[in-house]
Design a protein around this motif. Structure first.
Motif, PDB file in Angstrom:
ATOM      1  N   GLU A  10       0.790  -1.059   0.061  1.00  0.00           N
ATOM      2  CA  GLU A  10       0.059  -0.118  -0.030  1.00  0.00           C
ATOM      3  C   GLU A  10       0.862   1.308  -0.050  1.00  0.00           C
ATOM      4  O   GLU A  10       1.923   1.287   0.436  1.00  0.00           O
ATOM      5  CB  GLU A  10      -0.785   0.061   1.270  1.00  0.00           C
ATOM      6  CG  GLU A  10      -1.924  -1.222   1.129  1.00  0.00           C
ATOM      7  CD  GLU A  10      -2.904  -1.122   2.372  1.00  0.00           C
ATOM      8  OE1 GLU A  10      -3.735  -0.055   2.243  1.00  0.00           O
ATOM      9  OE2 GLU A  10      -2.647  -1.534   3.252  1.00  0.00           O
ATOM     10  N   ASP A  13       2.157   2.178   3.326  1.00  0.00           N
ATOM     11  CA  ASP A  13       2.598   0.943   4.049  1.00  0.00           C
ATOM     12  C   ASP A  13       3.956   1.121   4.841  1.00  0.00           C
ATOM     13  O   ASP A  13       4.700   1.788   4.095  1.00  0.00           O
ATOM     14  CB  ASP A  13       2.612  -0.248   3.517  1.00  0.00           C
ATOM     15  CG  ASP A  13       2.713  -1.611   4.214  1.00  0.00           C
ATOM     16  OD1 ASP A  13       4.214  -1.801   4.613  1.00  0.00           O
ATOM     17  OD2 ASP A  13       2.063  -2.262   4.567  1.00  0.00           O
ATOM     18  N   VAL A 208      -4.293  -5.213  -0.007  1.00  0.00           N
ATOM     19  CA  VAL A 208      -3.805  -3.992  -0.475  1.00  0.00           C
ATOM     20  C   VAL A 208      -4.951  -3.298  -1.652  1.00  0.00           C
ATOM     21  O   VAL A 208      -5.365  -2.173  -1.490  1.00  0.00           O
ATOM     22  CB  VAL A 208      -2.492  -3.949  -1.498  1.00  0.00           C
ATOM     23  CG1 VAL A 208      -2.003  -2.715  -2.074  1.00  0.00           C
ATOM     24  CG2 VAL A 208      -1.459  -4.574  -0.245  1.00  0.00           C
ATOM     25  N   LYS A 212      -7.233   0.103  -1.429  1.00  0.00           N
ATOM     26  CA  LYS A 212      -7.308   1.127  -2.452  1.00  0.00           C
ATOM     27  C   LYS A 212      -8.757   1.513  -2.818  1.00  0.00           C
ATOM     28  O   LYS A 212      -8.819   2.691  -3.104  1.00  0.00           O
ATOM     29  CB  LYS A 212      -6.260   0.709  -3.703  1.00  0.00           C
ATOM     30  CG  LYS A 212      -4.796   0.783  -3.610  1.00  0.00           C
ATOM     31  CD  LYS A 212      -4.165   0.369  -4.907  1.00  0.00           C
ATOM     32  CE  LYS A 212      -2.556   0.237  -4.724  1.00  0.00           C
ATOM     33  NZ  LYS A 212      -2.032  -0.321  -5.876  1.00  0.00           N
TER      34      LYS A 212
END
Length: 215
Positions: A10, A13, A208, A212
């Motif tokens: 991400e 992250d 992930v 999003k």
């Protein structure tokens, strides 16, 4: 490992951000190092850094000044130990695609095992720092050889000398690296063999993607 962190994690992250931080620090040191002999190139690089707005330039911001925070005891030895095991693993598969394998690392309890635990807290992981260094799809860290290990398993033995605090702590440890063909399918997003189906992303990538979509 770098490409996986930068393109698969991400955006915010910690793994991805820490990778960007290391790359930025490395670029800063390299540019300052060659600035005295390539001043125009160094200045041009500094003026185009996207994360340094209104920079005073490479010659007005001082010489290399690395933070002491980068010097963390044991990390260098942990990375070197993991790299030695990676070399054993890659040598045992004779140039084949490392992602098509899972790795089992067996180390008796001791300092080397503790250093590897700093890179992988879980027993088995496909996203740990240790697994990134090994370049495999999955890495398992154990203190003894699994009882179900096949008799014809591809086992490579090695030793690593740990030297900490200028030689005050010195310990040689042995390890075993077992390379096993991985049974899972290739993830269409990260290309690791960590998915249940070749048409479905692995659990990490699904998380992930879901993140999003919710932002």
């Amino acid at each position: 490992p770098l490409s996986c962190r930068l393109y698969c994690e991400e955006e915010k992250d910690p793994k991805r951000r820490s990778c960007q931080t290391v790359l930025a620090e490395a670029l800063d040191i390299v540019v300052r190092s060659f600035a005295p002999i390539l001043p125009h190139l160094a200045e041009e690089v500094f003026q185009h850094l996207p994360y340094k707005k209104d920079s005073e330039g490479v010659f007005r911001t001082g010489w290399i000044n690395a933070s002491s925070a980068w010097k963390k005891p044991g990390i260098e030895e942990a990375i070197e130990g993991a790299c030695a095991m990676r070399d054993s693993f890659l040598g045992s598969i004779s140039g084949k695609n490392a992602l098509e394998y899972e790795v089992v690392i067996v180390i008796e309890p001791g300092l080397l095992f503790e250093l590897m635990e700093a890179l992988q807290a879980e027993e088995t992981s496909s996203v740990s720092q240790l697994n990134e260094i090994m370049m495999a799809s999955q890495t398992t860290l154990l203190s003894e050889l699994p009882k179900e290990t096949p008799a014809d398993a591809n086992i490579t033995k090695g030793t690593f000398l740990i030297n900490l605090e200028g030689g005050v702590i010195c310990e040689e440890s042995s390890y075993k690296v077992i390379a096993l063909p991985i049974a899972k399918a290739k993830c269409p997003r990260c290309r690791r063999y960590t998915s249940d189906s070749s048409s479905t992303p692995c659990p990490r990538c699904l998380k992930v993607i879901a993140g999003k979509g919710s932002t």
